[in-house]
Design a protein around this motif. Structure first.
Motif, PDB file in Angstrom:
ATOM      1  N   LEU A 207       0.862  -1.103   0.004  1.00 10.82           N
ATOM      2  CA  LEU A 207       0.065   0.018  -0.104  1.00 10.82           C
ATOM      3  C   LEU A 207       0.901   1.274   0.013  1.00 10.82           C
ATOM      4  CD1 LEU A 207      -2.610  -1.156   2.744  1.00 10.82           C
ATOM      5  CD2 LEU A 207      -2.320  -1.693   0.227  1.00 10.82           C
ATOM      6  N   HIS A 208       0.796   1.892  -1.104  1.00  6.90           N
ATOM      7  CA  HIS A 208       1.784   3.051  -1.435  1.00  6.90           C
ATOM      8  C   HIS A 208       1.408   4.330  -1.859  1.00  6.90           C
ATOM      9  CE1 HIS A 208       5.174   5.183  -2.951  1.00  6.90           C
ATOM     10  NE2 HIS A 208       5.986   4.536  -2.033  1.00  6.90           N
ATOM     11  N   PRO A 209       1.733   5.683  -1.753  1.00  6.59           N
ATOM     12  CA  PRO A 209       1.041   6.821  -2.092  1.00  6.59           C
ATOM     13  C   PRO A 209       0.933   6.715  -3.670  1.00  6.59           C
ATOM     14  CG  PRO A 209       2.397   7.203  -0.153  1.00  6.59           C
ATOM     15  CD  PRO A 209       2.606   5.886  -0.524  1.00  6.59           C
ATOM     16  N   ARG A 210       1.891   6.145  -4.341  1.00 12.59           N
ATOM     17  CA  ARG A 210       1.754   5.726  -5.720  1.00 12.59           C
ATOM     18  C   ARG A 210       0.863   4.905  -6.057  1.00 12.59           C
ATOM     19  NH1 ARG A 210       6.179   8.221  -8.556  1.00 12.59           N
ATOM     20  NH2 ARG A 210       6.112   6.784 -10.353  1.00 12.59           N
ATOM     21  N   GLY A 211       0.169   4.057  -5.313  1.00 11.47           N
ATOM     22  CA  GLY A 211      -0.565   3.283  -5.684  1.00 11.47           C
ATOM     23  C   GLY A 211      -0.471   1.682  -5.296  1.00 11.47           C
ATOM     24  N   PHE A 212      -1.385   0.921  -5.437  1.00 13.39           N
ATOM     25  CA  PHE A 212      -1.362  -0.702  -4.869  1.00 13.39           C
ATOM     26  C   PHE A 212      -0.305  -1.140  -5.833  1.00 13.39           C
ATOM     27  CE2 PHE A 212      -2.545  -4.960  -5.836  1.00 13.39           C
ATOM     28  CZ  PHE A 212      -2.614  -5.370  -4.371  1.00 13.39           C
ATOM     29  N   ALA A 213       0.266  -2.300  -5.282  1.00 16.13           N
ATOM     30  CA  ALA A 213       1.263  -3.108  -5.889  1.00 16.13           C
ATOM     31  C   ALA A 213       1.168  -4.712  -5.186  1.00 16.13           C
ATOM     32  CB  ALA A 213       2.733  -2.753  -5.988  1.00 16.13           C
ATOM     33  N   GLY A 214       1.258  -5.567  -5.960  1.00 17.12           N
ATOM     34  CA  GLY A 214       1.070  -6.915  -5.590  1.00 17.12           C
ATOM     35  C   GLY A 214       2.076  -7.862  -6.104  1.00 17.12           C
ATOM     36  N   GLN A 215       2.263  -8.964  -5.540  1.00 12.64           N
ATOM     37  CA  GLN A 215       3.133 -10.134  -6.028  1.00 12.64           C
ATOM     38  C   GLN A 215       2.448 -11.353  -5.543  1.00 12.64           C
ATOM     39  OE1 GLN A 215       7.130 -10.489  -4.875  1.00 12.64           O
ATOM     40  NE2 GLN A 215       7.739 -12.002  -6.446  1.00 12.64           N
ATOM     41  N   PHE A 216       2.163 -12.244  -6.179  1.00 11.76           N
ATOM     42  CA  PHE A 216       1.582 -13.580  -5.793  1.00 11.76           C
ATOM     43  C   PHE A 216       2.258 -14.900  -6.870  1.00 11.76           C
ATOM     44  CE2 PHE A 216      -1.639 -10.486  -5.427  1.00 11.76           C
ATOM     45  CZ  PHE A 216      -2.353 -10.847  -4.273  1.00 11.76           C
ATOM     46  N   HIS A 221       8.859 -20.873  -9.834  1.00  6.06           N
ATOM     47  CA  HIS A 221       9.968 -19.847 -10.383  1.00  6.06           C
ATOM     48  C   HIS A 221       9.046 -18.598 -11.155  1.00  6.06           C
ATOM     49  CE1 HIS A 221      12.615 -23.272  -9.814  1.00  6.06           C
ATOM     50  NE2 HIS A 221      11.988 -23.952 -10.498  1.00  6.06           N
ATOM     51  N   ALA A 222       7.911 -18.613 -10.992  1.00  7.88           N
ATOM     52  CA  ALA A 222       7.199 -17.787 -11.487  1.00  7.88           C
ATOM     53  C   ALA A 222       6.234 -16.624 -10.533  1.00  7.88           C
ATOM     54  CB  ALA A 222       6.268 -18.109 -12.692  1.00  7.88           C
ATOM     55  N   SER A 223       6.093 -15.345 -10.821  1.00  6.84           N
ATOM     56  CA  SER A 223       5.269 -14.556 -10.052  1.00  6.84           C
ATOM     57  C   SER A 223       4.193 -13.707 -11.078  1.00  6.84           C
ATOM     58  CB  SER A 223       5.953 -13.406  -9.313  1.00  6.84           C
ATOM     59  OG  SER A 223       6.754 -14.256  -8.089  1.00  6.84           O
ATOM     60  N   ARG A 224       3.064 -13.565 -10.596  1.00  7.17           N
ATOM     61  CA  ARG A 224       2.168 -12.578 -11.209  1.00  7.17           C
ATOM     62  C   ARG A 224       2.258 -11.124 -10.431  1.00  7.17           C
ATOM     63  NH1 ARG A 224      -0.891 -12.583 -15.894  1.00  7.17           N
ATOM     64  NH2 ARG A 224      -1.386 -14.538 -15.646  1.00  7.17           N
ATOM     65  N   PHE A 225       2.653 -10.226 -10.939  1.00  9.30           N
ATOM     66  CA  PHE A 225       2.536  -8.717 -10.158  1.00  9.30           C
ATOM     67  C   PHE A 225       1.544  -7.995 -10.618  1.00  9.30           C
ATOM     68  CE2 PHE A 225       7.004 -10.256 -10.320  1.00  9.30           C
ATOM     69  CZ  PHE A 225       7.616  -9.938  -9.033  1.00  9.30           C
ATOM     70  N   TYR A 226       0.900  -7.139  -9.839  1.00 10.45           N
ATOM     71  CA  TYR A 226      -0.041  -6.012 -10.254  1.00 10.45           C
ATOM     72  C   TYR A 226       0.416  -5.007  -9.854  1.00 10.45           C
ATOM     73  CZ  TYR A 226      -2.623 -10.420 -10.051  1.00 10.45           C
ATOM     74  OH  TYR A 226      -3.174 -11.617 -10.618  1.00 10.45           O
ATOM     75  N   LEU A 227       0.180  -3.908 -10.533  1.00  9.89           N
ATOM     76  CA  LEU A 227       0.263  -2.501 -10.428  1.00  9.89           C
ATOM     77  C   LEU A 227      -0.829  -1.446 -10.618  1.00  9.89           C
ATOM     78  CD1 LEU A 227       4.157  -1.859 -11.893  1.00  9.89           C
ATOM     79  CD2 LEU A 227       3.385  -1.484  -9.690  1.00  9.89           C
ATOM     80  N   GLN A 228      -1.172  -0.932  -9.661  1.00  7.84           N
ATOM     81  CA  GLN A 228      -2.444   0.081  -9.916  1.00  7.84           C
ATOM     82  C   GLN A 228      -2.088   1.097 -10.864  1.00  7.84           C
ATOM     83  OE1 GLN A 228      -3.741   1.905  -6.172  1.00  7.84           O
ATOM     84  NE2 GLN A 228      -5.192   3.255  -7.310  1.00  7.84           N
ATOM     85  N   CYS A 229      -2.541   1.606 -11.877  1.00  7.25           N
ATOM     86  CA  CYS A 229      -2.390   2.646 -12.937  1.00  7.25           C
ATOM     87  C   CYS A 229      -3.579   3.255 -13.222  1.00  7.25           C
ATOM     88  CB  CYS A 229      -1.583   2.052 -13.892  1.00  7.25           C
ATOM     89  SG  CYS A 229      -2.296   0.643 -14.758  1.00  7.25           S
ATOM     90  N   PRO A 230      -3.554   4.367 -13.930  1.00  8.24           N
ATOM     91  CA  PRO A 230      -4.745   5.322 -14.546  1.00  8.24           C
ATOM     92  C   PRO A 230      -5.281   4.367 -15.596  1.00  8.24           C
ATOM     93  CG  PRO A 230      -2.649   6.728 -14.214  1.00  8.24           C
ATOM     94  CD  PRO A 230      -2.529   5.382 -13.942  1.00  8.24           C
ATOM     95  N   LEU A 231      -6.584   4.649 -15.832  1.00  9.00           N
ATOM     96  CA  LEU A 231      -7.461   4.090 -16.848  1.00  9.00           C
ATOM     97  C   LEU A 231      -6.694   4.254 -18.348  1.00  9.00           C
ATOM     98  CD1 LEU A 231     -10.879   4.443 -15.668  1.00  9.00           C
ATOM     99  CD2 LEU A 231      -9.738   2.096 -15.724  1.00  9.00           C
ATOM    100  N   ASP A 232      -6.193   5.313 -18.395  1.00  9.61           N
ATOM    101  CA  ASP A 232      -5.827   5.660 -19.800  1.00  9.61           C
ATOM    102  C   ASP A 232      -4.241   5.167 -20.042  1.00  9.61           C
ATOM    103  OD1 ASP A 232      -4.482   7.551 -18.294  1.00  9.61           O
ATOM    104  OD2 ASP A 232      -5.139   9.229 -19.096  1.00  9.61           O
ATOM    105  N   SER A 233      -3.875   4.562 -19.316  1.00 10.85           N
ATOM    106  CA  SER A 233      -2.564   3.770 -19.440  1.00 10.85           C
ATOM    107  C   SER A 233      -2.567   2.798 -20.703  1.00 10.85           C
ATOM    108  CB  SER A 233      -1.900   2.900 -18.130  1.00 10.85           C
ATOM    109  OG  SER A 233      -1.857   3.994 -16.970  1.00 10.85           O
TER     110      SER A 233
END
Length: 395
Positions: A207-216, A221-233
């Motif tokens: 939980l960060h001021p620049r937005g949510f991030a996740g690693q699952f 040997h692999a991960s799924r990452f998530y980065l919150q970003c604007p809809l127009d990205s």
């Protein structure tokens, strides 16, 4: 009048989680069915999706006698891990009744379901274009499809299960005046990143001021990452270097490994419900009827719940003198469960995003979200309710 090539009890449109699970349940109960899938088998089995089989779903497979054959993955840990203000904080589940959940990517479950269905003699037809224009009221449906050779065939059936997702043909076969769409847009998207990087935990969320991030974790040997970003990205603006830099910023520590990025995709976060989930002899299951944001980890589990209820309704109809009571109540029974978990999905999704990023709903909502989050760590009763939802045991 169309020439009928085949007769069956249930035609299942779509070989995703909902359709394959339903097919296996019906087959194990002696109910004949045909699954029709638009894509080829290789595409279906390799389609990348995240996935958690929660405790309720794992017990459902056990009840149908299929758990040992189809449920893969590793046991679900008893905590969700967070990076908050630069430090790691595990959120332990308050309920001890969660041990059956599994971290299982959807493609693993799909491959297992296909293997079991075909090995048990199931009828699964890939590479077909389905038409449901002959669905009229309560008449016996005729399902038309064109196979890979261009040949058109017609199947007569008692029921059609629409399991072909949000953009499939099943829901569009229902006249618009008979269907109501409810939706909620969250105002941001996730950049999803599949990378060849091992994970130290099944879950880690920042939980960060620049937005949510996740690693699952997605295997050893692999991960799924998530980065919150604007809809127009756009994915083109997210270079590999920018992705790794942003992940390090939001997690507040260097990445142990910057592995190869295998794929990226932008996913706008939204919640959608269609009501009712049936029309005549056509029944909607999974994403054809409802969508939840991935933060809630409930999309696959809601689809599994639909398959369970519909299979039991069909079995009851066929074994109790054509008693349609469970089929008649299918939509209302599903929707009670769907709305319960939509409420959780909205609350949880907005909490974890607002708790870090104040740019969408302001500092007041950020502080409210932080208070809600702290309650989960400090209050046994709040944590137990949260744990019920995460494990699928809140009915």
């Amino acid at each position: 009048m169309s020439k009928v090539d085949d007769n069956t009890t249930v035609v299942i449109v779509g070989a995703g989680v909902a359709g394959l699970t339903l097919g296996n349940f019906l087959l194990s109960s002696g109910i004949d069915c045909v699954i029709l899938e638009k894509r080829n088998r290789e595409y279906v089995e390799q389609r990348q999706r995240a996935g958690v089989i929660d405790t309720r779903a794992a017990r459902m497979f056990r009840e149908w006698g299929l758990a040992d054959r189809v449920v893969g993955g590793v046991p679900f840990e008893s905590a969700l891990n967070f990076r908050i203000d630069g430090r790691t904080r595990p959120l332990q589940f308050g309920s001890e009744d969660h041990g059956d959940g599994r971290f299982c990517p959807q493609q693993v479950l799909v491959r297992n379901l296909i293997d079991v269905f075909l090995s048990d003699g199931g009828d699964l037809r890939f590479d077909v274009e389905v038409s449901l224009d002959t669905i009229v009221g309560d008449q016996r449906p005729l399902v038309r499809y064109r196979d890979s050779t261009g040949t058109t065939r017609v199947i007569s059936c008692e029921f059609v299960a629409g399991c072909d997702g949000d953009r499939g043909v099943s829901r569009t076969a229902i006249p618009s005046e008979h269907l109501t769409r409810y939706s909620h847009e969250y105002g941001y998207a996730w950049l999803t990143v599949l990378a060849e990087v091992p994970a130290n935990h099944q879950s880690m969320m920042a939980l960060h001021p620049r937005g949510f991030a996740g690693q699952f974790a997605r295997g050893p040997h692999a991960s799924r990452f998530y980065l919150q970003c604007p809809l127009d990205s756009s994915t083109s603006e997210w270079t590999d270097e920018r992705i790794w830099d942003e992940l390090e910023t939001r997690f507040g520590e260097p990445m142990a490994t910057r592995g190869r990025i295998a794929g990226t995709q932008l996913v706008p976060l939204r919640s959608v419900v269609y009501s009712p989930m049936s029309y005549g002899r056509l029944y909607l299951l999974g994403d054809a009827a409802h969508i939840v944001p991935p933060m809630s980890a409930k999309g696959m589990n809601l689809a599994l719940h639909d398959a369970d209820l519909f299979a039991k309704a069909v079995v009851h109809h066929q074994t109790h003198g054509q008693d349609s009571s469970l089929l008649d109540s299918y939509s209302s029974t599903c929707l009670r469960h769907v709305w319960n978990y939509q409420a959780f999905a909205v609350w949880w999704t907005e909490l974890v995003h607002n708790a870090g990023d104040a740019s969408y709903q302001g500092e007041f909502r950020r502080q409210i979200a932080r208070a809600d989050l702290e309650r989960l760590f400090d209050s046994g009763s709040a944590n137990r309710l949260f744990s019920e939802f995460i494990t699928g045991l809140n009915y």
